[in-house]
Design a protein around this motif. Sequence first.
Motif, PDB file in Angstrom:
ATOM      1  N   VAL B  61       0.842  -1.199   0.000  1.00 22.39           N
ATOM      2  CA  VAL B  61       0.000   0.000   0.000  1.00 22.39           C
ATOM      3  C   VAL B  61       0.880   1.251   0.000  1.00 22.39           C
ATOM      4  CG1 VAL B  61      -2.139  -0.901   0.942  1.00 22.39           C
ATOM      5  CG2 VAL B  61      -0.304  -0.297   2.490  1.00 22.39           C
ATOM      6  N   PRO B  62       1.583   1.464  -1.111  1.00 20.67           N
ATOM      7  CA  PRO B  62       2.556   2.563  -1.145  1.00 20.67           C
ATOM      8  C   PRO B  62       1.940   3.922  -1.450  1.00 20.67           C
ATOM      9  CG  PRO B  62       2.692   1.292  -3.172  1.00 20.67           C
ATOM     10  CD  PRO B  62       1.589   0.674  -2.346  1.00 20.67           C
ATOM     11  N   LEU B  63       0.678   3.937  -1.843  1.00 23.46           N
ATOM     12  CA  LEU B  63       0.107   5.192  -2.336  1.00 23.46           C
ATOM     13  C   LEU B  63      -0.814   5.860  -1.324  1.00 23.46           C
ATOM     14  CD1 LEU B  63      -0.277   7.165  -4.717  1.00 23.46           C
ATOM     15  CD2 LEU B  63      -2.122   5.666  -5.539  1.00 23.46           C
ATOM     16  N   ASP B  64      -0.572   7.148  -1.114  1.00 20.19           N
ATOM     17  CA  ASP B  64      -1.459   7.947  -0.260  1.00 20.19           C
ATOM     18  C   ASP B  64      -2.373   8.798  -1.133  1.00 20.19           C
ATOM     19  OD1 ASP B  64      -0.656   7.643   2.597  1.00 20.19           O
ATOM     20  OD2 ASP B  64       1.296   8.188   1.780  1.00 20.19           O
ATOM     21  N   VAL B  65      -3.647   8.783  -0.809  1.00 24.33           N
ATOM     22  CA  VAL B  65      -4.593   9.659  -1.497  1.00 24.33           C
ATOM     23  C   VAL B  65      -5.335  10.484  -0.450  1.00 24.33           C
ATOM     24  CG1 VAL B  65      -6.460   9.789  -3.161  1.00 24.33           C
ATOM     25  CG2 VAL B  65      -4.930   7.809  -3.175  1.00 24.33           C
ATOM     26  N   PHE B  66      -5.370  11.773  -0.686  1.00 24.99           N
ATOM     27  CA  PHE B  66      -6.149  12.640   0.202  1.00 24.99           C
ATOM     28  C   PHE B  66      -7.487  12.919  -0.465  1.00 24.99           C
ATOM     29  CE2 PHE B  66      -1.981  13.199   1.925  1.00 24.99           C
ATOM     30  CZ  PHE B  66      -2.218  13.351   3.280  1.00 24.99           C
ATOM     31  N   VAL B  67      -8.533  12.666   0.277  1.00 23.95           N
ATOM     32  CA  VAL B  67      -9.872  12.799  -0.269  1.00 23.95           C
ATOM     33  C   VAL B  67     -10.604  13.902   0.488  1.00 23.95           C
ATOM     34  CG1 VAL B  67     -12.013  11.611  -0.823  1.00 23.95           C
ATOM     35  CG2 VAL B  67      -9.853  10.336  -0.768  1.00 23.95           C
ATOM     36  N   ALA B  68     -10.950  14.945  -0.254  1.00 21.15           N
ATOM     37  CA  ALA B  68     -11.692  16.057   0.338  1.00 21.15           C
ATOM     38  C   ALA B  68     -13.157  15.889   0.005  1.00 21.15           C
ATOM     39  CB  ALA B  68     -11.164  17.384  -0.200  1.00 21.15           C
ATOM     40  N   VAL B  69     -13.985  15.908   1.029  1.00 15.66           N
ATOM     41  CA  VAL B  69     -15.394  15.593   0.856  1.00 15.66           C
ATOM     42  C   VAL B  69     -16.262  16.788   1.236  1.00 15.66           C
ATOM     43  CG1 VAL B  69     -17.288  14.194   1.769  1.00 15.66           C
ATOM     44  CG2 VAL B  69     -15.091  13.119   1.245  1.00 15.66           C
ATOM     45  N   ARG B  70     -17.255  17.047   0.402  1.00 12.03           N
ATOM     46  CA  ARG B  70     -18.297  18.004   0.787  1.00 12.03           C
ATOM     47  C   ARG B  70     -19.647  17.311   0.741  1.00 12.03           C
ATOM     48  NH1 ARG B  70     -17.391  23.798  -1.932  1.00 12.03           N
ATOM     49  NH2 ARG B  70     -16.692  22.602  -3.737  1.00 12.03           N
ATOM     50  N   THR B  71     -20.504  17.720   1.639  1.00 14.23           N
ATOM     51  CA  THR B  71     -21.820  17.078   1.700  1.00 14.23           C
ATOM     52  C   THR B  71     -22.900  18.125   1.872  1.00 14.23           C
ATOM     53  OG1 THR B  71     -23.185  15.510   2.906  1.00 14.23           O
ATOM     54  CG2 THR B  71     -21.634  16.803   4.186  1.00 14.23           C
ATOM     55  N   ASN B  72     -24.112  17.731   1.608  1.00 15.03           N
ATOM     56  CA  ASN B  72     -25.229  18.645   1.850  1.00 15.03           C
ATOM     57  C   ASN B  72     -25.854  18.396   3.217  1.00 15.03           C
ATOM     58  OD1 ASN B  72     -25.052  19.944  -0.657  1.00 15.03           O
ATOM     59  ND2 ASN B  72     -26.066  18.191  -1.633  1.00 15.03           N
ATOM     60  N   GLU B  73     -25.721  17.176   3.652  1.00 13.56           N
ATOM     61  CA  GLU B  73     -26.300  16.786   4.937  1.00 13.56           C
ATOM     62  C   GLU B  73     -25.426  17.316   6.069  1.00 13.56           C
ATOM     63  OE1 GLU B  73     -28.944  14.670   4.820  1.00 13.56           O
ATOM     64  OE2 GLU B  73     -28.867  14.218   2.661  1.00 13.56           O
ATOM     65  N   HIS B  74     -26.017  18.081   6.945  1.00 21.32           N
ATOM     66  CA  HIS B  74     -25.231  18.597   8.062  1.00 21.32           C
ATOM     67  C   HIS B  74     -25.897  18.331   9.405  1.00 21.32           C
ATOM     68  CE1 HIS B  74     -23.139  20.994   4.902  1.00 21.32           C
ATOM     69  NE2 HIS B  74     -22.130  20.580   5.620  1.00 21.32           N
ATOM     70  N   ASN B  75     -26.482  17.163   9.554  1.00 18.74           N
ATOM     71  CA  ASN B  75     -27.096  16.815  10.831  1.00 18.74           C
ATOM     72  C   ASN B  75     -26.316  15.697  11.505  1.00 18.74           C
ATOM     73  OD1 ASN B  75     -28.197  14.168   9.819  1.00 18.74           O
ATOM     74  ND2 ASN B  75     -29.143  15.602   8.392  1.00 18.74           N
ATOM     75  N   TRP B  76     -26.593  15.502  12.776  1.00 19.26           N
ATOM     76  CA  TRP B  76     -25.812  14.555  13.574  1.00 19.26           C
ATOM     77  C   TRP B  76     -25.977  13.119  13.106  1.00 19.26           C
ATOM     78  CZ3 TRP B  76     -21.843  16.009  16.031  1.00 19.26           C
ATOM     79  CH2 TRP B  76     -21.794  17.279  16.614  1.00 19.26           C
ATOM     80  N   ASP B  77     -27.201  12.795  12.738  1.00 16.46           N
ATOM     81  CA  ASP B  77     -27.456  11.422  12.313  1.00 16.46           C
ATOM     82  C   ASP B  77     -26.599  11.044  11.116  1.00 16.46           C
ATOM     83  OD1 ASP B  77     -29.218  11.085  14.303  1.00 16.46           O
ATOM     84  OD2 ASP B  77     -31.037  11.296  13.074  1.00 16.46           O
TER      85      ASP B  77
END
Lengths: 163, 163
Positions: B61-77
């Motif tokens: 597993v030599p490769l690092d990937v950074f994943v930036a995530v955006r979502t519309n859901e902003h509730n605790w559940d």
Amino acid sequence: MDDIDRKILGLLQKDATLSTAEIAEAVGLSTTPCWRRIQILEQEGYITRRVALVDRNKVNVPLDVFVAVRTNEHNWDWLDEFARLICEFPEVVELYRMSGEIDYLMRVVVPDMAAYDAFYKKLISKVQLSDVSSSFAMERIKYTTALPLDYALEETRGRRRRS
Amino acid sequence: MDDIDRKILGLLQKDATLSTAEIAEAVGLSTTPCWRRIQILEQEGYITRRVALVDRNKVNVPLDVFVAVRTNEHNWDWLDEFARLICEFPEVVELYRMSGEIDYLMRVVVPDMAAYDAFYKKLISKVQLSDVSSSFAMERIKYTTALPLDYALEETRGRRRRS
DNA sequence: ACAAGCCATGGACGATATCGACCGTAAGAT
DNA sequence: ATCTTACGGTCGATATCGTCCATGGCTTGT
């Protein structure tokens, strides 16, 4: 690298204080062959080191900051100098050379934003950077040093194939 | 938490296989009081665990990937569900809830870009994410599990103050 | 002066690591 | 059908450490 080795690595990745006897029992071997396998895993370099993990809150560095860096200098000398310098900062725990927009990405751990500011000033005073942008983590949801072992290759070295 | 404790932690952060005798010598104590301090550091939770670090190349597993995530859901559940789900993926080694543009940032380790693609498909099939952007690391320049200890507070608990 | 806290020394017990030797077995190769 | 190799299992011997006493001495705060 067979299933047993994977299990052993998986266990030691989680808890390196396990005794060989405990590991042996968990993977279904007796202690001696299990111990032999661990030896080999160490000799072959699968296990690079054993470390203690310390509580970030206890040592007062609860805040993660991700620092995205862009530079104009793209020669080897500059990179060497930059890498050497960054490695001196104990606050920088990760540093990657990236593809794409950002040239370098680092994770910095500090007590709070004020301390980060101090770090930031120290940083830009030592290196010439064309663009620096900092993102603060609100919460660390997951962090592990354990790598996934599902991708590890069998590597028919001796002749190790258990059904 | 005095200078000696800091030294002990610093050493164990780098190499947890050191015997108490070796640590004692390095910090200028005899073995018994040094052993006691280590005990206390563990009881008080400064040392959370001891783990083995495995070679990422050896386990493919030599490769690092950074994943930036955006979502519309902003509730605790939603967050709970997301967190629970991500923790299942062994490829995701770090996950942070961020301030600013990006909602979540994670580091993923995989063998290569093809494997990342497979991971990506698995991910988006399980969670609804409004925006995902991946950055690949060309090179890991620095990575350490050792936290900086300079910020640790003295915490005059017993009465521990050396010159 | 006194007490508290920490250190050093020494020692004892037991758990574990660390091997070495030997045997049994299953799979592959000739 | 053997021979070989590569395990694993068992037994056992050492030796190293961790672990935890008990004692005594030094320094520091009150």
